[in-house]
Design a protein around this motif. Structure first.
Motif, PDB file in Angstrom:
ATOM      1  N   HIS A  70       0.831  -1.021   0.092  1.00 35.31           N
ATOM      2  CA  HIS A  70       0.085  -0.099  -0.037  1.00 35.31           C
ATOM      3  C   HIS A  70       0.783   1.384   0.106  1.00 35.31           C
ATOM      4  O   HIS A  70       0.480   2.246  -0.672  1.00 35.31           O
ATOM      5  N   ALA A  71       1.998   1.320   0.814  1.00 36.78           N
ATOM      6  CA  ALA A  71       2.657   2.424   0.797  1.00 36.78           C
ATOM      7  C   ALA A  71       3.277   2.826  -0.512  1.00 36.78           C
ATOM      8  O   ALA A  71       3.532   3.977  -0.965  1.00 36.78           O
ATOM      9  N   LEU A  72       3.725   1.563  -1.201  1.00 35.76           N
ATOM     10  CA  LEU A  72       4.434   1.927  -2.460  1.00 35.76           C
ATOM     11  C   LEU A  72       3.284   2.251  -3.524  1.00 35.76           C
ATOM     12  O   LEU A  72       3.587   3.395  -4.127  1.00 35.76           O
ATOM     13  N   ASN A  73       1.911   1.587  -3.310  1.00 36.83           N
ATOM     14  CA  ASN A  73       0.963   2.122  -4.275  1.00 36.83           C
ATOM     15  C   ASN A  73       0.567   3.706  -4.119  1.00 36.83           C
ATOM     16  O   ASN A  73       0.220   4.296  -5.049  1.00 36.83           O
ATOM     17  N   MET A  74       0.315   4.068  -2.779  1.00 38.00           N
ATOM     18  CA  MET A  74      -0.072   5.344  -2.627  1.00 38.00           C
ATOM     19  C   MET A  74       0.964   6.302  -2.746  1.00 38.00           C
ATOM     20  O   MET A  74       0.800   7.502  -3.072  1.00 38.00           O
ATOM     21  N   SER A  75       2.446   5.998  -2.545  1.00 36.08           N
ATOM     22  CA  SER A  75       3.318   6.820  -2.741  1.00 36.08           C
ATOM     23  C   SER A  75       3.426   7.386  -4.178  1.00 36.08           C
ATOM     24  O   SER A  75       3.723   8.467  -4.616  1.00 36.08           O
ATOM     25  N   MET A  76       3.095   6.642  -5.097  1.00 38.09           N
ATOM     26  CA  MET A  76       3.046   6.728  -6.561  1.00 38.09           C
ATOM     27  C   MET A  76       2.109   7.654  -6.690  1.00 38.09           C
ATOM     28  O   MET A  76       2.053   8.753  -7.382  1.00 38.09           O
ATOM     29  N   GLN A  77       0.701   7.444  -6.164  1.00 37.09           N
ATOM     30  CA  GLN A  77      -0.338   8.139  -6.534  1.00 37.09           C
ATOM     31  C   GLN A  77      -0.037   9.466  -5.830  1.00 37.09           C
ATOM     32  O   GLN A  77      -0.481  10.415  -6.350  1.00 37.09           O
ATOM     33  N   ASP A  78       0.418   9.569  -4.719  1.00 36.77           N
ATOM     34  CA  ASP A  78       0.493  10.923  -4.188  1.00 36.77           C
ATOM     35  C   ASP A  78       1.681  11.803  -4.824  1.00 36.77           C
ATOM     36  O   ASP A  78       1.380  12.939  -4.852  1.00 36.77           O
ATOM     37  N   LEU A 570      11.083   3.738  -1.627  1.00 34.05           N
ATOM     38  CA  LEU A 570      10.161   3.035  -2.775  1.00 34.05           C
ATOM     39  C   LEU A 570       9.922   3.625  -3.943  1.00 34.05           C
ATOM     40  O   LEU A 570      10.043   2.893  -5.006  1.00 34.05           O
ATOM     41  N   LEU A 571      10.014   4.721  -4.212  1.00 38.41           N
ATOM     42  CA  LEU A 571       9.968   5.310  -5.353  1.00 38.41           C
ATOM     43  C   LEU A 571      11.098   5.237  -6.151  1.00 38.41           C
ATOM     44  O   LEU A 571      11.434   5.064  -7.430  1.00 38.41           O
ATOM     45  N   GLN A 572      12.241   5.296  -5.529  1.00 46.92           N
ATOM     46  CA  GLN A 572      13.538   5.181  -6.085  1.00 46.92           C
ATOM     47  C   GLN A 572      13.633   3.744  -6.564  1.00 46.92           C
ATOM     48  O   GLN A 572      14.449   3.445  -7.646  1.00 46.92           O
ATOM     49  N   SER A 573      12.857   2.663  -6.240  1.00 43.53           N
ATOM     50  CA  SER A 573      12.937   1.472  -6.731  1.00 43.53           C
ATOM     51  C   SER A 573      12.053   1.201  -7.540  1.00 43.53           C
ATOM     52  O   SER A 573      11.985  -0.078  -8.217  1.00 43.53           O
ATOM     53  N   ALA A 574      10.925   1.969  -7.601  1.00 40.53           N
ATOM     54  CA  ALA A 574       9.883   1.447  -8.287  1.00 40.53           C
ATOM     55  C   ALA A 574       9.896   1.705 -10.201  1.00 40.53           C
ATOM     56  O   ALA A 574       9.526   2.642 -10.625  1.00 40.53           O
ATOM     57  N   VAL A 575      10.605   0.944 -10.358  1.00 38.59           N
ATOM     58  CA  VAL A 575      10.845   0.781 -12.063  1.00 38.59           C
ATOM     59  C   VAL A 575       9.545   0.085 -12.246  1.00 38.59           C
ATOM     60  O   VAL A 575       9.168  -1.304 -11.864  1.00 38.59           O
ATOM     61  N   PRO A 576       8.831   0.675 -13.394  1.00 41.35           N
ATOM     62  CA  PRO A 576       7.497   0.020 -13.848  1.00 41.35           C
ATOM     63  C   PRO A 576       7.514  -1.322 -14.059  1.00 41.35           C
ATOM     64  O   PRO A 576       8.343  -1.968 -14.777  1.00 41.35           O
ATOM     65  N   GLY A 577       6.355  -1.948 -13.328  1.00 42.16           N
ATOM     66  CA  GLY A 577       6.236  -3.453 -13.817  1.00 42.16           C
ATOM     67  C   GLY A 577       7.084  -4.248 -13.007  1.00 42.16           C
ATOM     68  O   GLY A 577       7.050  -5.371 -13.307  1.00 42.16           O
ATOM     69  N   HIS A 578       8.029  -3.670 -12.276  1.00 47.21           N
ATOM     70  CA  HIS A 578       8.948  -4.634 -11.482  1.00 47.21           C
ATOM     71  C   HIS A 578       8.930  -4.843 -10.082  1.00 47.21           C
ATOM     72  O   HIS A 578       8.463  -3.844  -9.492  1.00 47.21           O
ATOM     73  N   ASP A 579       8.882  -6.007  -9.718  1.00 47.63           N
ATOM     74  CA  ASP A 579       8.993  -6.056  -8.386  1.00 47.63           C
ATOM     75  C   ASP A 579      10.014  -5.297  -7.658  1.00 47.63           C
ATOM     76  O   ASP A 579      11.022  -5.217  -8.205  1.00 47.63           O
ATOM     77  N   PHE A 650       9.066   6.935 -11.803  1.00 46.95           N
ATOM     78  CA  PHE A 650       9.498   7.434 -10.528  1.00 46.95           C
ATOM     79  C   PHE A 650      10.953   7.124 -10.052  1.00 46.95           C
ATOM     80  O   PHE A 650      11.664   7.959  -9.485  1.00 46.95           O
ATOM     81  N   ALA A 651      11.270   5.951 -10.342  1.00 44.64           N
ATOM     82  CA  ALA A 651      12.737   5.453  -9.872  1.00 44.64           C
ATOM     83  C   ALA A 651      13.734   6.326 -10.823  1.00 44.64           C
ATOM     84  O   ALA A 651      14.647   6.679 -10.010  1.00 44.64           O
TER      85      ALA A 651
END
Length: 886
Positions: A70-78, A570-579, A650-651
């Motif tokens: 959730h934290a990842l999901n909402m960090s992206m949305q925020d 979280l965002l620094q690691s959030a490469v689209p579509g990757h765990d 974001f990453a």
RNA sequence: GCCUGGCUAGCUCAAUGGAAGAGCAUCUGUCUUACAAACAGAGGACGGCAGUUCGAUUCUGUCGCCGGGUACCA
């Protein structure tokens, strides 16, 4: 030609508050949320004239607490919504929670079980009351967590799937689809969870590979053995107990082994029932013996075969997972016990020919992990066929886009193979199906409001007990949350929404269904961009879960490292579509970045009197070289980051900002600015530059680390709130080439010092140039950054000195016995060898006519440049070598 | 079985058809008045094979290992 003399700073002004010497996230993160909210910043009305931009939150289940996913999901949305807000959009992020039928009911039932009670002891109403109470406390907890992490949804528009408005939408949709013939009630084979005691949809069943036994059983011919002595037909099964309900044996029509026996009957062992041998295309002749026992009541394929051949289902397994009366001697056995007992009985009767070990996939309830039992049952279904086409087209036509695109293939594959959606659940927690039955005349009434009596016979009506699949209401979320079926202003303004951010695990459960429902009822897609993120995993890449004990609690992480540090990580690691693996070390690194940023601002505000910077302050019009350089970089980075944000990368955006801040602004510009701040004619401009650069950096970073940037803006800025500040668009500046040369030379000097253990002492040197005038600021920076005092400028290398070169300039230093000559000689020789190797490589390339003719001109030119560079470097190194004392 | 993702530095992950980056870890120096939670340096990597290409870590195929999804695997 002398460095700018040092001037002591003016005594600083007294100020209201000093920044603490270290960054304490917890301290500042408790300070801002209420101010943001009360300022109205979370509401789209803050930008009344802005173009609408909207996101609806994937509603967390009210079952509990937020996890790192959730934290990842909402960090992206925020991050998305904060940037859009700053860009001046009327930005709306709708928050809410999902009632999560089975999941929530299970949680409350578990609590009851602890007191030795079941939901039936309470009765439906009292039980639901209890769930509502539980929901209230759980929902509050979730909202508190969302606030703690700094997310900025519009709380005034918060929704819950069981709210009146949303329930009205559910009824409206149900009734409409029923009237359109797209919802029907039917008796079919469905997935049944014996533990949760409810039907499940196909996708609520997980498939696990498990070892099992493939048992080969002889079913003897009713009329005795064949002429060739064959006693009967051998069938293979992994679920021996279902043979109690067999009503036929099926073989493939082309299977010549069996053509002579088709039409005969066999006698079912134990049950002593005569059952026919039929031909059916659905049989795979290569599996087992090519003959299948048909249990229409307990297997989906067998059900279909049974239908085609008029084989009656015999229900031998009941809703509680035990053998029914129809199971003869095994009635009352649990299904797994029965498997063993029936097998033993068949062995005793000599019916088992062989037993093989066999891996097969077992369907389990995605909620409780019980093995799912296929059962014949009367349930409600959505006929999905007519809804699928538009939902496929809207993605095919690029109107709704999956990001990354590869998910589209999965989506199409699934959509094209859909079976009707079983939507009724034998639960109490959820939307009651708006259907009533008349026992007198058999009429079924589906209506928005409860009818008083049967419209056909005026008889008493009995309400449907079942509730709807939780995902039924979720499917309506993008428009139900905006007020539909009422034609509200919000609906007109914010539908279709712009972006849906969610995990790949619910593409089928949720995204696909939102597309279908949105297109059917709103005649428009529910969202444009569908941003799919991966799972948050632990440091070893394992899936986080409570049971394995590797789950990380985002709140705890936020308390330990700061919500900003968690979000940045979280965002620094959030490469689209990757765990993404979540490693505590990374979060700590993010926190240290926060500290660095904190201290950079402390330098600007407390030591350099850079404060009261207007939110819209302009950029220096004719900046000095250092300022021009950092402003040119600011422009480049801002443009790049802006584009990355727009593409949901974001990453890359976070990393670009991180590197710009640390390696350029902090490591170089702030160091350079120290001189400017001390010089009378440059101080004002340097403050202005520092001010706008740091301000824009805070702005660019604000979507990712809102608390820290807001806090620092309150020190640096003009008293306005950063959350509603304007998104920066710094103008283009030309970077003076001299800065690059300076950096190269300074780096070379530092390397030289490190290699020769020269420490930090100032070194006197002669500067070799091509004869150009060397500006004073350049020499001053060279001394300040490199510790080099230039004593003279020469155009030809002076004899007897050591040469340090960087770019097109070089220093000549009298090091004499300061350095280890042998080591220096080795170092230079090594450098020459390396350079020669590079030159050789490039020359080989350039000797290749194919390369020269076919490669782009720029690439060839680049290669030639390299040769030149390296050759002049080799020449320099050789000179150095010659100059070394013997 | 089908679809799909990954294999890059000691670890966890990026980027890229034209001399591969980060964080952490390691090594060497430095308490330089924003920051030792820091600074300045150093070392260190494209799973195997084949193909396309002037050039492949990048594109294609294939193999190997790991991970997802999916199936009417009786």
């Amino acid at each position: 030609m002398r460095p700018v003399p040092f001037r002591p700073r003016q005594a600083s002004q007294p100020r209201m508050r000093r920044l603490k010497p270290t960054y304490e996230p917890h301290d500042i993160e408790s300070r801002w949320y209420d101010r943001w909210q009360s300022s109205g910043a979370f509401r789209p009305e803050i930008n009344p004239d802005g173009e609408p931009f909207s996101i609806v939150i994937p509603p967390p289940n009210v079952t509990g607490v937020l996890h790192t996913g959730h934290a990842l999901n909402m960090s992206m949305q925020d991050a998305i919504i904060r940037r859009k807000r700053m860009q001046g959009y009327a930005a709306l992020w709708v928050p809410g929670t999902d009632h999560a039928g089975i999941a929530t009911q299970n949680v409350v039932e578990r609590e009851l079980a602890a007191e030795g009670l079941t939901r039936h002891d309470l009765g439906r109403e009292a039980f639901i009351e209890q769930v509502w109470q539980w929901k209230a406390s759980s929902g509050d907890r979730i909202a508190e967590q969302v606030r703690r992490l700094g997310f900025s949804p519009d709380w005034s528009r918060e929704r819950f799937t069981l709210d009146d408005v949303l329930s009205a939408a559910v009824r409206e949709v149900f009734v409409t689809l029923y009237d359109e013939g797209l919802i029907y009630r039917g008796t079919r084979i469905i997935n049944w969870c014996p533990k949760d005691h409810t039907a499940l949809s196909d996708i609520e069943v997980d498939h696990h590979e498990r070892p099992g036994e493939l048992v080969f059983i002889t079913y003897p011919f009713t009329d005795g053995p064949l002429d060739d002595g064959t006693e009967g037909v051998v069938v293979a099964t992994t679920r021996v107990e279902t043979m109690l309900g067999d009503t036929g044996v099926a073989v493939h029509p082309d299977d010549e082994r069996y053509t002579s026996v088709v039409g005969k009957t066999v006698r079912l062992p134990i049950m002593e029932r005569d059952i026919p041998i039929v031909e059916d295309e659905g049989v795979d002749p290569d599996f087992g013996t090519g003959a299948v026992k048909v249990t229409p009541a307990h297997d989906p394929l067998d059900y279909e075969i049974g239908q085609r051949h008029g084989l009656e289902p015999v229900i031998v397994i009941g809703e509680d997972g035990s053998i029914t009366e129809a199971g003869g001697p095994f009635a009352g056995y649990d299904r797994f016990d029965a498997r063993i007992a029936v097998k033993r009985r068949l062995e005793e009767e000599g019916r088992i020919v062989a037993v093989e070990q066999h891996m097969h996939s077992v369907g389990v309830c995605s909620r409780c992990k019980s093995v799912v039992e296929p059962l014949i049952s009367t349930q409600w279904f959505v006929k999905v066929g007519p809804l699928v086409g538009p939902a496929i087209d809207v993605v095919k036509n690029d109107i709704s886009r999956f990001i990354p695109k590869r998910w589209e293939k999965q989506y199409f594959h699934w959509m094209e193979n859909l079976r009707d959606w079983c939507i009724s659940r034998q639960l109490w927690w959820g939307h009651r199906i708006p259907a009533w039955y008349c026992d007198a005349c058999g009429e079924t009434v589906v209506a928005r409001e409860e009818p008083a009596a049967c419209p056909s016979c005026d008889g008493r009506l009995r309400a449907e007990e079942d509730v709807l699949d939780t995902w039924f209401s979720s499917a309506l979320w993008p428009f139900s949350t905006l007020g539909w079926p009422e034609q509200t202003e919000d609906l007109a303004k914010f539908y279709p929404t712009n972006t849906m951010v969610t995990g790949f695990d619910i593409i089928y459960f949720w995204v696909a269904r939102m597309l279908k429902m949105g297109l059917h009822f709103m005649h428009d897609r529910p969202f444009d961009d569908i941003v799919i993120h991966g799972l948050v995993r632990d440091a070893e890449g394992k899936k986080m879960s409570k049971s394995t004990g590797n789950a990380m609690d985002p709140l705890e992480l936020a308390n330990r490292y700061g919500a900003d540090a968690l979000r940045l990580t979280l965002l620094q690691s959030a490469v689209p579509g990757h765990d993404i693996p979540l490693n505590e070390e990374w979060i700590d690194a993010s926190r240290r970045f926060g500290n660095k940023l904190w201290n950079a601002l402390r330098f600007a505000v407390e030591h350099s009197e850079v404060r009261g910077v207007p939110e819209s302050a302009g950029y220096p019009s004719n900046p000095h070289p250092e300022a021009a350089w950092i402003l040119s970089r600011l422009h480049e980075v801002a443009s790049e980051v802006d584009e990355l944000y727009e593409e949901y990368r974001f990453a890359d955006a976070a990393t670009a900002l991180y590197n710009f801040a640390w390696s350029e602004v902090f490591d170089w510009y702030i160091e350079m600015a120290k001189l400017g701040l001390r010089s009378d004619d440059q101080a004002a401009e340097t403050r202005q530059t520092l001010g706008v650069v740091l301000r824009d950096l805070l702005k660019l970073f604000h979507p990712i680390i809102p608390f820290l940037t807001e806090e620092l803006w309150s020190e640096l800025g003009d008293g306005s709130l950063l959350i509603t500040a304007s998104w920066p668009d710094p103008p283009k500046f030309e970077a003076p080439a001299a800065i690059g040369e300076l950096q190269e030379l300074v780096t070379a000097i530092r390397r030289f010092r490190a290699e020769h253990n020269l420490g930090r002492r100032t070194i006197e040197a002669q500067l070799e140039t091509a004869g150009d005038e060397v500006p004073a600021w350049w020499l001053a920076q060279l001394e300040s950054l490199g510790g080099i005092a230039v004593t003279a400028t020469v155009t030809t290398p002076p004899p007897g000195l050591t040469r340090i070169s960087g770019g097109s300039v070089a220093l000549h230093v009298a090091l004499g016995d300061l350095i280890d000559v042998v080591a220096e000689r080795q170092r230079i020789e090594k450098a020459i060898a390396e350079a020669e190797e590079l030159v050789a490589g490039s020359l080989r390339k350039l000797a290749n006519s194919n390369f020269v003719e076919r490669a782009p001109a720029a690439v060839v030119a680049q290669e030639r440049d390299r040769v030149e560079q390296q050759e002049s470097r080799i020449a320099e190194l050789r000179t150095q070598l010659e100059r070394l004392p013997a």
